[in-house]
Design an enzyme around this catalytic site. Structure first.
Site, PDB file in Angstrom:
ATOM      1  CB  VAL A  47      -0.966   0.002   1.213  1.00 36.07           C
ATOM      2  CG1 VAL A  47      -1.776   1.295   1.266  1.00 36.07           C
ATOM      3  CG2 VAL A  47      -1.900  -1.205   1.159  1.00 36.07           C
ATOM      4  CB  CYS A  48       4.074   2.052   1.706  1.00 37.24           C
ATOM      5  SG  CYS A  48       3.658   1.457   3.372  1.00 37.24           S
ATOM      6  N   PRO A  49       3.751   2.226  -1.445  1.00 40.86           N
ATOM      7  CG  PRO A  49       4.331   0.496  -2.905  1.00 40.86           C
ATOM      8  CD  PRO A  49       4.054   0.793  -1.464  1.00 40.86           C
ATOM      9  CG  LEU A  52       5.206   6.989  -0.060  1.00 39.57           C
ATOM     10  CD1 LEU A  52       6.485   6.209   0.201  1.00 39.57           C
ATOM     11  CD2 LEU A  52       5.204   8.283   0.714  1.00 39.57           C
TER      12      LEU A  52
END
Length: 188
Positions: A47-49, A52
């Site tokens: 999920v993080c990329p 970002l």
């Protein structure tokens, strides 16, 4: 501010990866302008990329509002560089990627998951005086939306510039605001 979240930006100093270099970032860098501290669990995840990348795609809009973004995870600045170099999505980032391997910055914002050594998904908008104006913490599997963050920042900037006015639900730039008064009680 919530009794669970400190209302002032606390002092910190950390290494970061930014524009191809290792740099030092401190709380002083954020003062005097609007800033977003965008905590995420870890580099090289799922999920993080996407989050970002969404911020990177909207970075010019944040900059037009005078807002700097600081992404923060408990990874090292070396890991941030490796991720930046190996991921097309993360390679787009133009904002600092702060390393918080000791968890001190995450603790300052009360988002460190101690038993895992990673940060919750926490978003903090800090005004030029170092006061936290917006706090959002989401569950690990729920990604955030840069366009909604932009809307909230515009509302925070509007009320900062227009004391005595407030922004109602779903307020967008240019729409009517409210001026709280005795006359409005029970009328909304």
């Amino acid at each position: 501010m919530s009794r669970y979240i400190e209302s002032d930006l606390k002092p910190f100093s950390a290494h970061a990866y930014h524009n191809g270099e290792f740099v030092k970032v401190t709380d002083e860098d954020a003062k005097g302008k609007w800033a977003v501290f965008f905590f995420y669990p870890a580099d090289f995840t799922f999920v993080c990329p996407t989050e970002l990348g969404d911020l990177a795609d909207n970075y010019a809009e944040f900059q037009k509002l005078g807002v700097e973004i600081y992404s923060v995870s408990t990874d090292t600045h070396f890991t941030h560089k490796a991720w930046h170099d190996s991921s097309e999505t993360i390679g787009k980032l133009q904002f600092p990627m702060i390393a918080d391997p000791t968890g001190q910055i995450s603790r300052n914002f009360n988002v460190l998951i101690e038993e895992e050594g990673i940060a919750d998904r926490g978003t903090f908008v800090v005004d030029p005086q170092g006061k936290i104006q917006i706090v959002e913490i989401t569950a690990g599997g729920i990604g955030r939306d840069a366009s909604e963050l932009l809307r909230k920042i515009k509302a925070a900037q509007y009320i900062a510039a227009h004391p005595g006015e407030v922004c109602p639900a779903k307020w967008k730039e240019g729409e009517e605001t409210l001026a709280p008064s005795l006359d409005l009680v029970g009328k909304i």
